[in-house]
Structure formats: C-alpha cells, structure tokens
Design a protein around this motif. Structure first.
Motif, PDB file in Angstrom:
ATOM      1  N   ASN A 181       0.811  -1.216   0.000  1.00  0.00           N
ATOM      2  CA  ASN A 181       0.000   0.000   0.000  1.00  0.00           C
ATOM      3  C   ASN A 181       0.848   1.272   0.000  1.00  0.00           C
ATOM      4  O   ASN A 181       0.359   2.357   0.352  1.00  0.00           O
ATOM      5  N   ALA A 182       2.105   1.179  -0.416  1.00  0.00           N
ATOM      6  CA  ALA A 182       2.997   2.341  -0.386  1.00  0.00           C
ATOM      7  C   ALA A 182       2.582   3.395  -1.398  1.00  0.00           C
ATOM      8  O   ALA A 182       2.633   4.603  -1.132  1.00  0.00           O
ATOM      9  N   ILE A 183       2.184   2.955  -2.590  1.00  0.00           N
ATOM     10  CA  ILE A 183       1.938   3.865  -3.707  1.00  0.00           C
ATOM     11  C   ILE A 183       0.442   3.979  -3.974  1.00  0.00           C
ATOM     12  O   ILE A 183      -0.279   2.975  -3.984  1.00  0.00           O
ATOM     13  N   ILE A 184      -0.011   5.200  -4.189  1.00  0.00           N
ATOM     14  CA  ILE A 184      -1.398   5.460  -4.581  1.00  0.00           C
ATOM     15  C   ILE A 184      -1.426   5.504  -6.102  1.00  0.00           C
ATOM     16  O   ILE A 184      -0.730   6.319  -6.723  1.00  0.00           O
ATOM     17  N   THR A 185      -2.226   4.660  -6.716  1.00  0.00           N
ATOM     18  CA  THR A 185      -2.142   4.497  -8.162  1.00  0.00           C
ATOM     19  C   THR A 185      -3.264   5.174  -8.939  1.00  0.00           C
ATOM     20  O   THR A 185      -3.045   5.639 -10.060  1.00  0.00           O
ATOM     21  N   GLU A 186      -4.472   5.234  -8.384  1.00  0.00           N
ATOM     22  CA  GLU A 186      -5.613   5.776  -9.120  1.00  0.00           C
ATOM     23  C   GLU A 186      -5.610   7.307  -9.080  1.00  0.00           C
ATOM     24  O   GLU A 186      -5.393   7.906  -8.023  1.00  0.00           O
ATOM     25  N   THR A 187      -5.884   7.932 -10.223  1.00  0.00           N
ATOM     26  CA  THR A 187      -5.879   9.390 -10.299  1.00  0.00           C
ATOM     27  C   THR A 187      -6.835  10.007  -9.287  1.00  0.00           C
ATOM     28  O   THR A 187      -6.497  11.001  -8.624  1.00  0.00           O
ATOM     29  N   SER A 188      -8.030   9.450  -9.143  1.00  0.00           N
ATOM     30  CA  SER A 188      -9.019  10.010  -8.217  1.00  0.00           C
ATOM     31  C   SER A 188      -8.509   9.964  -6.779  1.00  0.00           C
ATOM     32  O   SER A 188      -8.725  10.909  -6.005  1.00  0.00           O
TER      33      SER A 188
END
Length: 246
Positions: A181-188
C-alpha cells in the motif's frame, strides 16, 4: 501558498526517458545528477526541456550508489558523503552554466532524503552542501523533519514537500515501497490525497487518522505506474477546478 496555485514536482533523469511527456504538466523538476542515476547527457537534455516549458530546475543528489538506486543507506563517512554530493552538485552546476539556466532548489533522493528527515548528522551534511554554493537556493524538505529544523536554524530557505502518490504513517514517514500500500495508483485517489493536504493541511494515514501536514510542493514520482497519464489527468482535473500548476 495561494490556494489557487499548486506546485507539482517530479524526479527526473532516472532512466525512464519519459521527461518530454511529463514536463508540460508540472511546475518543478528534480534532476538526478550522477549519484543514483543520471549522466551529463541526461542532465543537459532535461535542463533544456525544463527551460522550454518554464519548469523550475532542481538538483536531485543521492548517496553514490547506482547499484541500489540510492534507496538504501550507505556505510560512508560524513566527509566522504559531503564530497560525493559536492561532486554531483558541481557536475550539475556546470551543465546549468552551459545552458544559461538557474538552479532553483535541491532535493535529496531516496535513502538520503529519508535519513536526513530523522538523522541530524546526515541533515548537517546536506546543510553544508547548500552553504558551499555561492547562490541562494531552496531546500525541499518534509514537514516536521530534523533537516527542516536545522535549515531554519541556519537561515537556509526551505520549501516543505509532501507526496501526492505515496501513503503516510502517523509520524509522517512514508510507507515503505516494500509494502503493497505504499503507492497510490488511481488518479481520483491521488487527487483526493493531494486536495486534503492543500485545502485542509491534513493527510489521511494508513492507520485511518488525519494528521496535520504542511507542504508548498507536491511530488508525483516519475517512475509511478502510468506516470504520464496520471500527471496529464491530474493536471486537467486541477485546472478544471480552477487551480494553476506553477
């Protein structure tokens, strides 16, 4: 920071060759200068792109460790670290001089950035690096960090930085890239994360708490999955909401 302007920065020159796609959508860039990545050729190319798009230019020095991409702490003396960083910065400054470009800021990379946030000795090395150059430049630092406090004590101009595409712990350290869960991937989700910090000066942590944070520039990683489309979409959504990226 004016609430209607947002400074988005991206680390560049790290071997992905996506800079020409990303540069139109950002305000600041941090250019690898040989420690973890980067060559004179890549530095020259990216500086030229930054000048073309009127993007603020920063140096992105690192532990001298290309093997581990500067993401692991090094067993290196403080004096050796200083001279390694000074060599990187001098190389970068020579590229800027030939391009008639100005250095706007310095942002340490990877493990160096993370250690300087908590380790006074590492932070002091970076402060000495800033003091070794003749022109005033800003230092990108995390909020409530050791290096931020030390810089303020020594009248080094700082810019607080936060990460639009990374999750945080309650102590404002970043979730390790080894965690899923380190990286936030979704633009929203990136947009929601960013606006919480911009509008409310709060970040939602992985434990579900809302922690106070201050930032004047927000990083989206150039090696983020689908970075080009993320930045393009993020730029459009922010523009539609009345924000200007600068």
């Amino acid at each position: 920071m004016d609430l209607k302007t947002i400074d988005i920065n991206v680390d560049m020159g790290e071997g992905l060759d996506n800079e020409s796609f990303i540069m139109p959508y950002i305000a600041s860039c941090n250019i690898a200068c040989g420690g973890h990545a980067g060559t004179h050729e890549s530095m020259r190319k990216i500086v030229d792109l930054a000048l073309e798009h009127r993007v603020k230019i920063g140096a992105h020095p690192s532990f001298p460790d290309k093997e581990n991409f500067g993401r692991l702490p090094m067993d290196i003396s403080y004096s050796a670290l200083f001279y390694a960083l000074k060599h990187q910065l001098d190389d970068f400054m020579s590229v800027l001089e030939k391009a008639h470009a100005r250095l706007h800021h310095i942002k340490p990379h990877g493990a160096l950035y993370n250690l300087a946030a908590v380790d006074e000795n590492i932070a002091a090395v970076i402060i000495e690096l800033i003091k070794s150059i003749a022109i005033p430049v800003k230092l990108f630092v995390p909020y409530k960090s050791v290096i931020a406090d030390l810089a303020l004590q020594q009248d080094i101009p700082i810019t607080y930085e936060a990460f639009a595409d990374r999750n945080y712990h309650d102590d404002l350290t970043l979730v390790s890239r080894t965690e899923p869960n380190a990286i936030i991937t979704e633009t929203s989700a990136v947009l929601e994360h960013l606006l919480s910090m911009v509008l409310y000066h709060q970040v939602n942590t992985v434990s579900g708490n809302r922690i106070v944070i201050k930032a004047d520039t927000f990083c989206v990683h150039g090696d983020h999955p689908n970075a080009e489309n993320l930045l393009m979409d993020l730029n459009k959504k922010l523009t539609d909401m009345g924000y200007k990226i600068r």
